[in-house]
Design a protein around this motif. Sequence first.
Motif, PDB file in Angstrom:
ATOM      1  N   UNK A   1       0.848  -1.190   0.000  1.00  0.00           N
ATOM      2  CA  UNK A   1       0.000   0.000   0.000  1.00  0.00           C
ATOM      3  C   UNK A   1       0.881   1.236   0.000  1.00  0.00           C
ATOM      4  N   UNK A   2       0.406   2.276  -0.658  1.00  0.00           N
ATOM      5  CA  UNK A   2       1.173   3.515  -0.690  1.00  0.00           C
ATOM      6  C   UNK A   2       0.230   4.707  -0.760  1.00  0.00           C
ATOM      7  N   UNK A   3       0.743   5.857  -0.394  1.00  0.00           N
ATOM      8  CA  UNK A   3      -0.011   7.110  -0.438  1.00  0.00           C
ATOM      9  C   UNK A   3      -0.119   7.582  -1.886  1.00  0.00           C
ATOM     10  N   UNK A   4      -1.220   8.221  -2.224  1.00  0.00           N
ATOM     11  CA  UNK A   4      -1.478   8.549  -3.622  1.00  0.00           C
ATOM     12  C   UNK A   4      -0.504   9.573  -4.208  1.00  0.00           C
ATOM     13  N   UNK A   5       0.237  10.267  -3.372  1.00  0.00           N
ATOM     14  CA  UNK A   5       1.231  11.233  -3.860  1.00  0.00           C
ATOM     15  C   UNK A   5       2.643  10.650  -3.894  1.00  0.00           C
ATOM     16  N   UNK A   6       2.780   9.376  -3.540  1.00  0.00           N
ATOM     17  CA  UNK A   6       4.095   8.730  -3.575  1.00  0.00           C
ATOM     18  C   UNK A   6       4.371   8.287  -5.015  1.00  0.00           C
ATOM     19  N   UNK A   7       4.731   9.243  -5.840  1.00  0.00           N
ATOM     20  CA  UNK A   7       4.848   9.003  -7.286  1.00  0.00           C
ATOM     21  C   UNK A   7       5.908   7.968  -7.621  1.00  0.00           C
ATOM     22  N   UNK A   8       7.016   7.961  -6.876  1.00  0.00           N
ATOM     23  CA  UNK A   8       8.081   7.009  -7.186  1.00  0.00           C
ATOM     24  C   UNK A   8       7.622   5.574  -6.951  1.00  0.00           C
ATOM     25  N   UNK A   9       6.947   5.320  -5.816  1.00  0.00           N
ATOM     26  CA  UNK A   9       6.456   3.967  -5.538  1.00  0.00           C
ATOM     27  C   UNK A   9       5.413   3.540  -6.564  1.00  0.00           C
ATOM     28  N   UNK A  10       4.538   4.471  -6.948  1.00  0.00           N
ATOM     29  CA  UNK A  10       3.511   4.148  -7.933  1.00  0.00           C
ATOM     30  C   UNK A  10       4.157   3.835  -9.281  1.00  0.00           C
ATOM     31  N   UNK A  11       5.176   4.605  -9.666  1.00  0.00           N
ATOM     32  CA  UNK A  11       5.865   4.349 -10.934  1.00  0.00           C
ATOM     33  C   UNK A  11       6.548   2.993 -10.919  1.00  0.00           C
ATOM     34  N   UNK A  12       7.202   2.651  -9.814  1.00  0.00           N
ATOM     35  CA  UNK A  12       7.855   1.351  -9.718  1.00  0.00           C
ATOM     36  C   UNK A  12       6.834   0.227  -9.821  1.00  0.00           C
ATOM     37  N   UNK A  13       5.689   0.410  -9.179  1.00  0.00           N
ATOM     38  CA  UNK A  13       4.646  -0.616  -9.220  1.00  0.00           C
ATOM     39  C   UNK A  13       4.142  -0.825 -10.649  1.00  0.00           C
ATOM     40  N   UNK A  14       3.811   0.260 -11.306  1.00  0.00           N
ATOM     41  CA  UNK A  14       3.229   0.156 -12.644  1.00  0.00           C
ATOM     42  C   UNK A  14       4.206  -0.432 -13.658  1.00  0.00           C
ATOM     43  N   UNK A  15       5.490  -0.133 -13.494  1.00  0.00           N
ATOM     44  CA  UNK A  15       6.491  -0.615 -14.449  1.00  0.00           C
ATOM     45  C   UNK A  15       6.899  -2.063 -14.204  1.00  0.00           C
ATOM     46  N   UNK A  16       6.500  -2.615 -13.074  1.00  0.00           N
ATOM     47  CA  UNK A  16       6.919  -3.992 -12.762  1.00  0.00           C
ATOM     48  C   UNK A  16       5.726  -4.928 -12.587  1.00  0.00           C
ATOM     49  N   UNK A  17       4.604  -4.583 -13.178  1.00  0.00           N
ATOM     50  CA  UNK A  17       3.486  -5.522 -13.252  1.00  0.00           C
ATOM     51  C   UNK A  17       2.490  -5.501 -12.120  1.00  0.00           C
ATOM     52  N   UNK A  18       2.548  -4.502 -11.258  1.00  0.00           N
ATOM     53  CA  UNK A  18       1.548  -4.376 -10.193  1.00  0.00           C
ATOM     54  C   UNK A  18       0.318  -3.644 -10.728  1.00  0.00           C
TER      55      UNK A  18
END
Length: 268
Positions: free
Chosen positions: A107-124
């Motif tokens: 889970x991550x905060x909606x403004x944590x752009x780096x975590x969201x980018x890592x998730x989207x680029x690695x199949x989450x």
Amino acid sequence: MIVREALPEDRPFIEEIAKLTWEGEDYLARVFDEWLKDGGFYVLEMDGKVIGTAKLTLLPGKVGWLEGLRVHPDYRGRGYGWKLHYFMLQLGERLAREGRIDALEFATYFLNRESIAMAERTGFHVKAKFFVFGTKTENFELEEPERVEPTMSDLTLGLIPVGWRFVRRSEEALKWIKLNAELYDFNGFRFLAPKEGETFTPLDVGLATLKAMLPAMAWVAMERERESFDVMLPSGVKPLLPGLKRLGLLLWDETEEPNVLVFRKRLR
């Protein structure tokens, strides 16, 4: 530069990272001993100094829960967060081959752009969305709730927040919740409080029930010597946002959309 399991002597480095994260409110230092004992706690070391951390916790339903990804502020922006993320992905894949987990989640905060980018680029993919609200204990006249033993009938949500971890409703999850959280009852209304942290989950969502529970939540927070606490609610409360604000619950940042994203990557 190596990624290795955390050791007791890493404590000073972890405490330094925690002091420099979230304006000193990071929980990492508080859970250090627990995470060492639990295992799956890793650090990124460079030139003898710990500059990053990451944790994989086994949750009910064969879920590998990713948490505690941190990089010392002096070393951010150099790809070290990605290095830790990829290491944890490889660890998850190994655990999946061993049959211990079926998926990775976090889970991550909606403004944590780096975590969201890592998730989207690695199949989450986003599995669920929630709102987290903050408030101060001084806003309420404290009311002492009763500590009770949770049962399956108490687990009214399909995906249950326990602090910033989320578990699916099941008998296995109930056993896990009994070990990791406390259930409180106040005049028939119940809420979960993780043993570590001050993010509470009402098990009955509505303006009237929340109004009744907030003084009891404030009592639990005060008992834990916290001047504030958070409340985690499912995304379906969006129409109630104006009323929730009137109750004294405020979003950390101005938004009309859920501010907590739960990601999932299936491995098997």
